[in-house]
Design a protein around this motif. Structure first.
Motif, mmCIF file in Angstrom:
data_model
loop_
_atom_site.group_PDB
_atom_site.id
_atom_site.type_symbol
_atom_site.label_atom_id
_atom_site.label_comp_id
_atom_site.label_asym_id
_atom_site.label_seq_id
_atom_site.Cartn_x
_atom_site.Cartn_y
_atom_site.Cartn_z
ATOM 1 N N THR A 8 17.395 -28.523 17.104
ATOM 2 C CA THR A 8 16.300 -29.418 16.772
ATOM 3 C C THR A 8 16.004 -30.260 17.999
ATOM 4 N N VAL A 9 14.776 -30.118 18.466
ATOM 5 C CA VAL A 9 14.396 -30.871 19.640
ATOM 6 C C VAL A 9 13.923 -32.243 19.187
ATOM 7 N N SER A 10 14.219 -33.237 19.947
ATOM 8 C CA SER A 10 13.754 -34.588 19.691
ATOM 9 C C SER A 10 14.252 -35.133 18.361
ATOM 10 N N GLU A 11 15.423 -35.701 18.379
ATOM 11 C CA GLU A 11 15.988 -36.285 17.166
ATOM 12 C C GLU A 11 15.185 -37.492 16.716
ATOM 13 N N GLN A 218 -1.508 -22.702 21.833
ATOM 14 C CA GLN A 218 -2.858 -23.238 22.031
ATOM 15 C C GLN A 218 -3.263 -24.248 20.986
ATOM 16 N N VAL A 219 -2.765 -24.104 19.781
ATOM 17 C CA VAL A 219 -3.325 -24.925 18.703
ATOM 18 C C VAL A 219 -2.320 -25.869 18.040
ATOM 19 N N CYS A 220 -1.025 -25.600 18.195
ATOM 20 C CA CYS A 220 -0.051 -26.335 17.384
ATOM 21 C C CYS A 220 0.550 -27.531 18.110
ATOM 22 N N THR A 221 0.833 -28.581 17.350
ATOM 23 C CA THR A 221 1.550 -29.723 17.901
ATOM 24 C C THR A 221 3.063 -29.516 17.767
ATOM 25 N N HIS A 222 3.460 -28.809 16.715
ATOM 26 C CA HIS A 222 4.875 -28.564 16.429
ATOM 27 C C HIS A 222 5.063 -27.085 16.120
ATOM 28 N N ALA A 223 6.283 -26.621 16.257
ATOM 29 C CA ALA A 223 6.530 -25.226 15.900
ATOM 30 C C ALA A 223 7.970 -25.032 15.470
ATOM 31 N N ALA A 224 8.162 -23.999 14.665
ATOM 32 C CA ALA A 224 9.492 -23.509 14.334
ATOM 33 C C ALA A 224 9.496 -22.034 14.671
ATOM 34 N N VAL A 225 10.586 -21.583 15.243
ATOM 35 C CA VAL A 225 10.678 -20.178 15.614
ATOM 36 C C VAL A 225 11.711 -19.500 14.726
ATOM 37 N N MET A 226 11.303 -18.391 14.111
ATOM 38 C CA MET A 226 12.181 -17.616 13.249
ATOM 39 C C MET A 226 12.577 -16.322 13.934
ATOM 40 N N ILE A 233 14.715 -22.520 16.369
ATOM 41 C CA ILE A 233 14.452 -23.843 16.947
ATOM 42 C C ILE A 233 13.227 -24.429 16.257
ATOM 43 N N GLN A 234 13.149 -25.764 16.199
ATOM 44 C CA GLN A 234 11.912 -26.401 15.752
ATOM 45 C C GLN A 234 11.750 -27.732 16.458
ATOM 46 N N GLY A 235 10.523 -28.162 16.584
ATOM 47 C CA GLY A 235 10.238 -29.438 17.228
ATOM 48 C C GLY A 235 8.832 -29.452 17.800
ATOM 49 N N PRO A 236 8.472 -30.530 18.501
ATOM 50 C CA PRO A 236 7.154 -30.579 19.153
ATOM 51 C C PRO A 236 7.034 -29.459 20.188
ATOM 52 N N VAL A 237 5.873 -28.822 20.227
ATOM 53 C CA VAL A 237 5.696 -27.660 21.099
ATOM 54 C C VAL A 237 6.018 -27.993 22.553
ATOM 55 N N ALA A 238 5.580 -29.148 22.999
ATOM 56 C CA ALA A 238 5.807 -29.506 24.404
ATOM 57 C C ALA A 238 7.310 -29.572 24.700
#
Ligand SMILES: Nc1ncnc2c1ncn2[C@@H]1O[C@H](COP(=O)(O)OP(=O)(O)O)[C@@H](O)[C@H]1O
Ligand SMILES: [Mg+2]
Length: 328
Positions: A8-11, A218-226, A233-238
């Motif tokens: 988890t990025v950014s606690e 291109q479009v998301c602020t956050h993401a989770a990868v399956m 992983i999940q967290g803000p895209v940046a």
């Protein structure tokens, strides 16, 4: 509460209270024994455009079907808009617009009449304002001109947009879109992306699945990868992309020599494609100018040399040790 192995990025990310979707240990084993979703802890912040990313078969649709109460989890819990699903479906679902695996449409009805049907099926929808809602939804997805055509004559992209229009008949707090750009041409994909941005600007949280990395970037602020039913992983895209080291990229008419010399210098993850040689960016204590100098001394004609910003794909590869197979 993070699954072992998941990062988890950014606690500092707000979690409880502001999560629009929250799952704990969400698991689905299909009757045939297939473990499609495995202990998923997902947290979707209010107001985000949340990309649910993974190759085909990684469990995205199964997760979405559990979130929408279409199938029951084998174990674990899911909360949507603060309420448990599937238990609170009657409260939750009217506030959620969903487009899951191709919309159910009547081919013999026009696009407009399909929407009228959807709107009529909603007991909370006032019939007196139905026409306005339908026209506004058609306009929103750019189907105004084709609204009088039968749905069976629609292209895949038009059907997808009609499904989206159905999800937009009412103002929603949350939109759940399963691969909304599947089967669309680049222009159609761009339109959907713009629409998603507009909706997000209105304050709607958008949860969208995709197997396309650059679309999510291109479009998301956050993401989770399956990957294979598990959260990687999940967290803000940046932050996700920043977690991975960038790629060293060399453009040269001598890719073979360049690859050999970089390898001798201890650079790893080297791939060559045409006149482009790319590799894992070396650790911080390696002076890039020295690498470039070694290439030049070795007779490599270097046209360009540099470290490119890490992408989500780099993060995925770094975390899973495998390539992101776009074709699935
Ligand atoms: N109804 C089902 N019965 C049995 N297995 C299924 C069913 N639906 C999906 N699966 C399996 O579950 C896994 C995840 O599928 P799915 O959730 O559709 O992934 P995605 O949407 O990421 O492509 C795959 O291995 C798929 O074959
Ligand atoms: Mg799917």
């Amino acid at each position: 509460m993070t699954e072992p192995g998941a990062v988890t990025v950014s606690e500092a990310e707000p979690r409880t209270g502001t999560a629009v979707i929250e799952t704990r240990g969400l698991t689905k084993r299909y009757r045939g024994g297939q473990l499609a979703v495995d202990g998923l802890d997902l947290s979707v912040p209010d107001g985000s455009v949340f990309g649910f990313l993974g190759p085909n078969g990684s469990g995205k649709t199964t997760t979405i079907r559990m979130l929408m109460g279409l199938i029951d989890p084998t174990s674990g819990t899911a909360r949507v808009l603060g309420h448990p699903m599937p238990g609170a479906g009657r409260t939750v679902l009217p506030q959620v617009g969903a487009l899951i695996e191709g919309p159910a449409l009547y081919g013999f009805l026009t696009g407009r009449d399909n929407l009228v049907r959807y709107d009529s099926a909603d007991p909370t929808a006032d019939p007196r304002t139905r026409r306005d809602r339908v026209e506004a939804a058609l306009d929103r997805v750019g189907l105004g001109a084709a609204a009088g055509k039968k749905a069976k004559a629609y292209s895949l992209g038009m059907k997808q947009r009609l499904g989206l229009a159905a999800a937009l008949l009412q103002p929603r707090r949350l939109l759940v879109l399963d691969e909304p750009t599947n089967g669309l041409d680049p222009q159609g994909m761009r339109e959907i992306r713009n629409l998603v941005r507009e909706l997000a600007a209105d304050g709607t949280t958008v949860f969208l699945s995709s197997h396309l990395l650059d679309e999510i970037e291109q479009v998301c602020t956050h993401a989770a990868v399956m990957a294979r039913g598990r959260l990687v992983i999940q967290g803000p895209v940046a932050d996700l992309a920043a977690g991975a080291r960038g790629r060293l990229a060399v453009t040269t008419p001598d890719p073979g020599d360049a690859a050999r010399i970089l390898k001798e210098l201890g650079v790893t993850g080297i791939t060559a494609d045409g006149d482009r040689v790319s590799a894992e960016a070396p650790p911080g204590d390696v002076e890039l100018a020295d690498l470039n100098g070694a290439l030049v001394r070795g007779g490599v004609r270097v046209r360009s040399f540099g470290v490119e910003r890490a992408s989500l794909e780099d993060a995925f590869v770094a975390l899973t040790g495998e390539g992101f197979d776009v074709a699935g």
